[in-house]
Design a protein around this motif. Sequence first.
Motif, mmCIF file in Angstrom:
data_model
loop_
_atom_site.group_PDB
_atom_site.id
_atom_site.type_symbol
_atom_site.label_atom_id
_atom_site.label_comp_id
_atom_site.label_asym_id
_atom_site.label_seq_id
_atom_site.Cartn_x
_atom_site.Cartn_y
_atom_site.Cartn_z
ATOM 1 N N ALA A 61 0.865 -1.178 0.000
ATOM 2 C CA ALA A 61 0.000 0.000 0.000
ATOM 3 C C ALA A 61 0.899 1.224 0.000
ATOM 4 C CB ALA A 61 -0.918 0.006 1.219
ATOM 5 N N LEU A 62 0.658 2.140 -0.921
ATOM 6 C CA LEU A 62 1.401 3.395 -0.987
ATOM 7 C C LEU A 62 0.524 4.468 -0.359
ATOM 8 C CD1 LEU A 62 2.600 3.189 -4.723
ATOM 9 C CD2 LEU A 62 3.435 1.923 -2.726
ATOM 10 N N VAL A 63 0.982 5.062 0.716
ATOM 11 C CA VAL A 63 0.183 6.046 1.450
ATOM 12 C C VAL A 63 0.789 7.418 1.222
ATOM 13 C CG1 VAL A 63 -0.772 6.691 3.682
ATOM 14 C CG2 VAL A 63 -0.368 4.282 3.164
ATOM 15 N N ALA A 64 0.042 8.289 0.529
ATOM 16 C CA ALA A 64 0.536 9.610 0.146
ATOM 17 C C ALA A 64 -0.300 10.691 0.800
ATOM 18 C CB ALA A 64 0.498 9.771 -1.370
ATOM 19 N N GLY A 65 0.355 11.549 1.546
ATOM 20 C CA GLY A 65 -0.304 12.716 2.119
ATOM 21 C C GLY A 65 0.074 13.953 1.320
ATOM 22 N N GLY A 66 -0.882 14.503 0.545
ATOM 23 C CA GLY A 66 -0.596 15.697 -0.245
ATOM 24 C C GLY A 66 0.529 15.472 -1.235
ATOM 25 N N LEU A 67 1.554 16.319 -1.154
ATOM 26 C CA LEU A 67 2.677 16.223 -2.085
ATOM 27 C C LEU A 67 3.571 15.021 -1.780
ATOM 28 C CD1 LEU A 67 3.294 18.083 -4.508
ATOM 29 C CD2 LEU A 67 5.228 18.971 -3.193
ATOM 30 N N GLY A 68 3.219 14.256 -0.775
ATOM 31 C CA GLY A 68 3.908 12.992 -0.522
ATOM 32 C C GLY A 68 3.801 12.026 -1.678
ATOM 33 N N ILE A 69 2.931 12.350 -2.633
ATOM 34 C CA ILE A 69 2.820 11.510 -3.826
ATOM 35 C C ILE A 69 4.050 11.643 -4.724
ATOM 36 C CG2 ILE A 69 1.736 13.144 -5.441
ATOM 37 C CD1 ILE A 69 -0.329 10.919 -6.055
ATOM 38 N N ALA A 70 4.878 12.664 -4.474
ATOM 39 C CA ALA A 70 6.031 12.914 -5.347
ATOM 40 C C ALA A 70 6.959 11.704 -5.475
ATOM 41 C CB ALA A 70 6.800 14.146 -4.874
ATOM 42 N N PRO A 71 7.535 11.147 -4.396
ATOM 43 C CA PRO A 71 8.392 9.975 -4.574
ATOM 44 C C PRO A 71 7.614 8.706 -4.874
ATOM 45 C CG PRO A 71 8.193 10.494 -2.256
ATOM 46 C CD PRO A 71 7.529 11.618 -2.993
ATOM 47 N N LEU A 72 6.348 8.662 -4.464
ATOM 48 C CA LEU A 72 5.557 7.448 -4.656
ATOM 49 C C LEU A 72 5.134 7.259 -6.105
ATOM 50 C CD1 LEU A 72 3.413 7.497 -1.396
ATOM 51 C CD2 LEU A 72 5.492 6.198 -1.874
ATOM 52 N N GLY A 73 5.195 8.332 -6.904
ATOM 53 C CA GLY A 73 4.931 8.178 -8.328
ATOM 54 C C GLY A 73 5.951 7.270 -8.988
ATOM 55 N N PHE A 74 7.203 7.455 -8.654
ATOM 56 C CA PHE A 74 8.283 6.614 -9.178
ATOM 57 C C PHE A 74 8.112 5.180 -8.686
ATOM 58 C CE2 PHE A 74 13.227 6.732 -9.825
ATOM 59 C CZ PHE A 74 13.091 5.905 -10.928
ATOM 60 N N VAL A 75 7.711 5.026 -7.426
ATOM 61 C CA VAL A 75 7.465 3.702 -6.859
ATOM 62 C C VAL A 75 6.363 2.989 -7.646
ATOM 63 C CG1 VAL A 75 6.625 2.444 -4.846
ATOM 64 C CG2 VAL A 75 8.226 4.341 -4.545
ATOM 65 N N ALA A 76 5.240 3.697 -7.876
ATOM 66 C CA ALA A 76 4.103 3.089 -8.576
ATOM 67 C C ALA A 76 4.499 2.619 -9.964
ATOM 68 C CB ALA A 76 2.947 4.088 -8.640
ATOM 69 N N ARG A 77 5.293 3.416 -10.671
ATOM 70 C CA ARG A 77 5.718 3.028 -12.013
ATOM 71 C C ARG A 77 6.577 1.766 -11.968
ATOM 72 N NH1 ARG A 77 6.496 5.429 -17.128
ATOM 73 N NH2 ARG A 77 7.426 3.819 -18.435
ATOM 74 N N LYS A 78 7.492 1.685 -11.009
ATOM 75 C CA LYS A 78 8.346 0.501 -10.892
ATOM 76 C C LYS A 78 7.523 -0.739 -10.550
ATOM 77 C CE LYS A 78 12.621 1.849 -11.667
ATOM 78 N NZ LYS A 78 13.432 1.240 -12.744
ATOM 79 N N LEU A 79 6.535 -0.577 -9.658
ATOM 80 C CA LEU A 79 5.680 -1.713 -9.300
ATOM 81 C C LEU A 79 4.868 -2.168 -10.501
ATOM 82 C CD1 LEU A 79 4.405 -0.563 -5.784
ATOM 83 C CD2 LEU A 79 6.122 -2.318 -6.266
ATOM 84 N N GLU A 80 4.368 -1.212 -11.261
ATOM 85 C CA GLU A 80 3.613 -1.546 -12.465
ATOM 86 C C GLU A 80 4.503 -2.313 -13.442
ATOM 87 O OE1 GLU A 80 0.557 0.986 -15.159
ATOM 88 O OE2 GLU A 80 2.658 1.553 -15.371
ATOM 89 N N ASP A 81 5.738 -1.847 -13.618
ATOM 90 C CA ASP A 81 6.669 -2.536 -14.518
ATOM 91 C C ASP A 81 6.937 -3.968 -14.061
ATOM 92 O OD1 ASP A 81 6.849 -0.250 -16.046
ATOM 93 O OD2 ASP A 81 8.806 0.366 -15.251
#
Length: 289
Positions: free
Chosen positions: A98-118
Amino acid sequence: MLANELVGREVYLLRLRAAPIAAAARPGQFVMLRVAPGPEPLLARPFSVHGVDGEDLFVLYQVRGRGTALLSQAAPGDELVIWGPLGRGFELQARRPALVAGGLGIAPLGFVARKLEDKGIPFQLLSGGATREAIEGLEKRLEALLRGRLGRGPVDKLRSLVAAKTKASGSLSSSTIPFSGTCTSTTIDGSYGEKGMVTLSLQNSFSLPAAYRPDAVLACGPLPMLKAVAGMCAEKKVPCQVSLEAPMACGVGACLGCVLPAAAGGYVRVCQEGPVMDAAALDWERIEA
């Protein structure tokens, strides 16, 4: 610099041609960035790597002071001073994070999501903010970064979909997971998604059937949110990694401006031992959140 696009309220997406950094960057790492080589601003600022596309690097940032205000005025073709990647990134070994993003906390998690998708790893994105305006644009930006699309809806809807697929197949397994990536949004004012804090979505996720329940949490956001998420994960005995933000001048561990108290005593440097750390390694009682 290739682009500096306004994507939300005082939130910009920077696209930089930085081939060596893009090739080496891992999700969760950061770069140090200065608008110009001149004396103002004197110090560089740390920014999470939001994503990578070939030789290009994405940085998602919000205008918060003099340095980021100047950065927002930069135009394509301008040269910026940048070095990195720096720090420790996320370990992506979970099967159902689970990726938990608070506001702009989505910034590093975007890269995480792409890697997980790959990697074909199913994940839940739990995104929270104060208002619709604060997070809707950020989520749309994340969808643009991914190759696929995020399934949207509250956790209750995901629970129903899992139950329906289980009934149809007669078993509960990873094949019953309806999406490779799902997004649940919360806002404090209830203007977008469910009303409440993002920790509400995490609590609901922990109540999902075992085959869809998060087996790890990766979180980034304000310190009070990270403290609450760390406590919930400790109670559920779920591994938790947090991406930390702290003032820093150098990014390489020399200035000691980014230290936080460690659970084992002493302190850790966000720029060296972090910015991504095991939540259990921090002394949250001594962290002013």
